[in-house]
Write a protein that holds these residues in place. Structure first.
Motif, PDB file in Angstrom:
ATOM      1  N   PRO A  72       1.012  -1.337  -0.339  1.00  0.00           N
ATOM      2  CA  PRO A  72       0.192  -0.213   0.010  1.00  0.00           C
ATOM      3  C   PRO A  72       0.626   1.154  -0.058  1.00  0.00           C
ATOM      4  O   PRO A  72       0.444   2.578  -0.425  1.00  0.00           O
ATOM      5  CB  PRO A  72      -0.542   0.182   1.855  1.00  0.00           C
ATOM      6  CG  PRO A  72      -0.102  -1.075   2.208  1.00  0.00           C
ATOM      7  CD  PRO A  72       0.196  -2.020   1.095  1.00  0.00           C
ATOM      8  N   GLU A 239       8.635  -6.741  16.987  1.00  0.00           N
ATOM      9  CA  GLU A 239       9.432  -7.767  16.032  1.00  0.00           C
ATOM     10  C   GLU A 239      10.226  -8.467  17.453  1.00  0.00           C
ATOM     11  O   GLU A 239       9.919 -10.019  16.766  1.00  0.00           O
ATOM     12  CB  GLU A 239      10.571  -7.284  15.672  1.00  0.00           C
ATOM     13  CG  GLU A 239      10.037  -6.521  14.249  1.00  0.00           C
ATOM     14  CD  GLU A 239      10.759  -5.833  13.435  1.00  0.00           C
ATOM     15  OE1 GLU A 239      11.667  -5.488  13.344  1.00  0.00           O
ATOM     16  OE2 GLU A 239      10.294  -5.195  12.097  1.00  0.00           O
ATOM     17  N   GLY A 257       2.143  -6.837  15.730  1.00  0.00           N
ATOM     18  CA  GLY A 257       4.333  -6.658  15.192  1.00  0.00           C
ATOM     19  C   GLY A 257       4.421  -8.367  14.908  1.00  0.00           C
ATOM     20  O   GLY A 257       3.702  -9.228  14.783  1.00  0.00           O
ATOM     21  N   TYR A 258       5.387  -8.477  13.850  1.00  0.00           N
ATOM     22  CA  TYR A 258       6.070 -10.274  13.659  1.00  0.00           C
ATOM     23  C   TYR A 258       6.377 -10.691  15.147  1.00  0.00           C
ATOM     24  O   TYR A 258       6.036 -12.008  14.151  1.00  0.00           O
ATOM     25  CB  TYR A 258       7.057  -8.836  12.663  1.00  0.00           C
ATOM     26  CG  TYR A 258       7.050  -8.828  10.968  1.00  0.00           C
ATOM     27  CD1 TYR A 258       5.996  -8.203  10.973  1.00  0.00           C
ATOM     28  CD2 TYR A 258       8.260  -8.048  10.641  1.00  0.00           C
ATOM     29  CE1 TYR A 258       5.674  -7.773   9.661  1.00  0.00           C
ATOM     30  CE2 TYR A 258       7.778  -7.205  10.152  1.00  0.00           C
ATOM     31  CZ  TYR A 258       6.757  -7.009   8.906  1.00  0.00           C
ATOM     32  OH  TYR A 258       6.341  -6.307   8.157  1.00  0.00           O
TER      33      TYR A 258
END
Ligand code: C2E
Ligand code: CA
Ligand code: CA
Ligand code: CA
Length: 276
Positions: A72, A239, A257-258
């Motif tokens: 995006p 993360e 988050g990851y």
């Protein structure tokens, strides 16, 4: 020709001309992509301190026939410039609301909240309230399960008008989150006036909580600020386990988050929700 080129008007600058052509093409491409259903939504889980999935942020991607899956970041700014964010944003909201409606009778799923990004241009429309009301009613979504993410920069103009819009939509049961918090210039008194439910700490403040003492102090201060205003505080871009530990100690108990989950396609998200 080269000779005419030197003093000629800039319209004939070949790089500018090609840039303009590229823009015209991108605009046509986005319109076509909307018609042909090339946009897809991914879902990134949001979690509480007990690692329980509480919902997801809805993130749009463009499944481009030639370029493949497009971020995006590559087309949202352009869609905002051209106004195409209006039909695109409506499509995102509609799709999210239809999904909420489809979950309404499924025990675990009907507790999940979807957070949808709203662009400045969308929010500024005089019929924004009506648009949101219509989409919710037509879809049959439970408005309590919908959260809208706004950013500070779009909340500076007419404050009374903004508050009126937010309150009208909150009456339905919809929540508001202030996205990318800390990157704008909101004053405390301004924040206090906004009928927000949540602050979302920008990922730039999460990144260096362990390497930079100033970064850590800022992150802690933002959590404390949100809490003192009576708001729920969520951190994005978490993360590492260390970041999560730090946030938890600072009093922040909602995470995205990851470390928890990447943004994933719907089937994968529904699987995640079933197994969580
Ligand atoms: P955002 O609203 O700040 O969304 C968070 C971005 O951070 C997402 O990027 C997400 O994939 C990424 N992210 C999540 N967790 C982590 C992490 O642990 N580490 C790192 N490094 N990044 C993480 P994405 O999906 O590329 O979206 C970029 C931006 O595009 C969004 O930023 C949002 O401003 C905009 N956007 C996405 N979907 C929509 C939409 O439907 N409408 C509007 N108006 N804007 C959208
Ligand atoms: Ca967001
Ligand atoms: Ca954000
Ligand atoms: Ca951001």
């Amino acid at each position: 020709s080269k000779k005419a080129g030197r003093n000629s008007v800039r319209f004939f600058d070949p790089s500018l001309e090609s840039a303009m052509k590229q823009h015209a093409t991108l605009e046509d491409d986005i319109r076509q992509a909307l018609d042909q259903g090339q946009f897809v939504l991914h879902y990134q889980g949001q979690f509480n301190s007990r690692d329980k999935l509480t919902g997801a942020e809805v993130l749009v991607r463009w499944q481009h026939p030639v370029q493949g899956m497009m971020s995006p970041a590559l087309f949202i700014p352009f869609a905002e410039e051209t106004g195409l964010i209006l039909p695109l944003g409506n499509w995102v909201l509609e799709t999210a609301c239809k999904l909420l409606a489809s979950w309404e009778k499924i025990p675990r799923m009907n507790k999940l909240v979807l957070a949808v990004n709203v662009s400045a241009l969308q929010f500024r429309q005089s019929d924004f309230i009506e648009t949101v009301v219509n989409i919710i009613h037509k879809s049959g979504a439970n408005p309590q399960r919908l959260k809208l993410e706004l950013t500070e920069s779009m909340l500076i103009e007419n404050l009374d008008d903004i508050i009126h819009k937010m309150l009208s939509i909150k009456e339905l049961g919809v929540g508001f989150s202030l996205d990318d918090f800390g990157t704008g210039f909101s004053s405390l008194s301004f924040l206090k006036r906004l009928p927000l439910d949540q602050l979302k700490i920008d990922q730039s403040f999460i990144k260096d909580v362990h390497s930079d003492p100033n970064g850590a102090a800022i992150a802690k201060t933002i959590v404390a600020l949100g809490k003192s205003l009576g708001l729920n505080v969520i951190a994005e871009g978490v993360e590492t386990v260390e970041q999560r530990e730090f946030l938890s100690n600072a009093g922040c108990h909602a995470y995205q988050g990851y470390l928890f989950s990447r943004p994933v396609a719907l089937t994968e998200f529904e699987e995640l929700a079933r197994s969580n």
